[in-house]
Design an enzyme around this catalytic site. Structure first.
Site, PDB file in Angstrom:
ATOM      1  N   PRO A 171       0.788  -1.240   0.000  1.00 53.47           N
ATOM      2  CG  PRO A 171       0.058  -0.916   2.204  1.00 53.47           C
ATOM      3  CD  PRO A 171       0.788  -1.902   1.324  1.00 53.47           C
ATOM      4  CB  CYS A 172       3.172   2.777  -2.403  1.00 50.75           C
ATOM      5  SG  CYS A 172       2.360   2.487  -3.980  1.00 50.75           S
ATOM      6  CG  HIS A 173      -2.881   3.246  -1.504  1.00 52.47           C
ATOM      7  ND1 HIS A 173      -2.498   1.952  -1.746  1.00 52.47           N
ATOM      8  CD2 HIS A 173      -3.882   3.159  -0.581  1.00 52.47           C
ATOM      9  CE1 HIS A 173      -3.229   1.116  -1.021  1.00 52.47           C
ATOM     10  NE2 HIS A 173      -4.077   1.830  -0.293  1.00 52.47           N
TER      11      HIS A 173
END
Length: 285
Positions: free
Chosen positions: A246-248
């Site tokens: 989850p780089c978001h």
């Protein structure tokens, strides 16, 4: 994803972008519905079906105040509160079912010469995607707004691998994270090409719970390299597995959501959707 689903996501994305640009004015239902050429009734129904909550509640999750509040509370107190009070199902802990195995030095240096990679296209909550896997697990997942471009980007990741267009069991299992019901989700294994530092950063991202946000500095602290924020940013940008890693969930220290490899509107949609999923038992509207 069907043609109608693509149209629906396009309308939702357009609405999210409009809300994000105008959140200070707190646009009402009629105003946003008009921007996407729908009646208020149909827009409310479409949006609620997509996000699980009303556009009004979603607006709250998209405001900078929400992001700044999360940052003040550090690691996802929204998630912690819901979980501690027994309001969060075990399905929300899907991150814990994801584990990373790095590729061998030989696989890394040879561009995947000995690898056999299956890939397929599929629909998701946030648009069409391309997903690829080796015998050991998922090696790539990206949003595919243009299928030819998306496939070419995959080929660049592993230029010497052997490719076959096929949806295998590993891919189908991984795609369950886009469903509202995660009860059938089993362990997801990732088989990734990355440096030791990149793998460490990607593992740190998995520790950010759904509904939580971290800054680049937070991630640097997590990997015990507090002065490496810039290098952390580069590793996050190189993330080969969208959404699952989850780089978001990493945003600017100012509280702004910032840029995203697959588009800032999509990042905003993910942050709002995840916040809604965490709060769903508390604030269904």
């Amino acid at each position: 994803m069907s043609t109608q689903e693509n149209i629906n996501y396009g309308r939702v994305a357009e609405a999210i972008k409009y809300i994000q640009l105008n959140f200070k004015n707190q646009p009402d239902l009629d105003e946003v519905a008009e921007k996407v050429n729908l009646s208020p009734f149909h827009f409310q129904r479409l949006f609620t079906d997509w996000a699980g909550i009303s556009p009004k509640k979603f607006l709250q999750y998209l405001s900078l105040d929400y992001a700044k509040n999360i940052l003040k509370q550090k690691q996802a107190t929204l998630f912690d509160t819901a979980f501690e009070t027994g309001l969060s199902g075990t399905g929300r802990l899907h991150d814990l079912f994801i584990n990373i195995e790095g590729m061998t030095p030989a696989e890394y240096k040879s561009g995947g010469k000995a690898l056999e990679i299956n890939y397929s296209f599929a629909g998701s909550t946030f648009g069409d995607i391309i997903v690829a896997s080796t015998a050991k697990g998922i090696c790539y997942l990206a949003f595919a707004d243009n299928r030819e471009t998306a496939l070419n980007e995959l080929l660049l990741q592993f230029p010497n691998a052997t490719y076959r267009q096929m949806a295998d069991a590993a891919q189908q299992n991984a795609l369950l994270v886009f469903k509202k019901d995660w009860s059938e989700l089993s362990s997801i294994k990732l088989h990734l090409k990355g440096t030791g530092f990149q793998l460490k950063v990607w593992e740190a991202l998995l520790k950010i719970p759904m509904g939580g946000l971290n800054t680049y500095s937070d991630v640097s602290q997590t990997i015990q390299m507090p002065t490496a924020s810039r290098a952390v940013g580069s590793a996050i940008a190189a993330n080969p597995v969208a959404f699952l890693i989850p780089c978001h969930r990493v945003i600017k220290s100012t509280g702004e959501f910032g840029q995203y490899h697959w588009g800032p509107t999509r990042k905003t949609a993910m942050i709002g959707w995840e916040a809604a999923k965490v709060q769903e038992p508390l604030h269904m509207q």
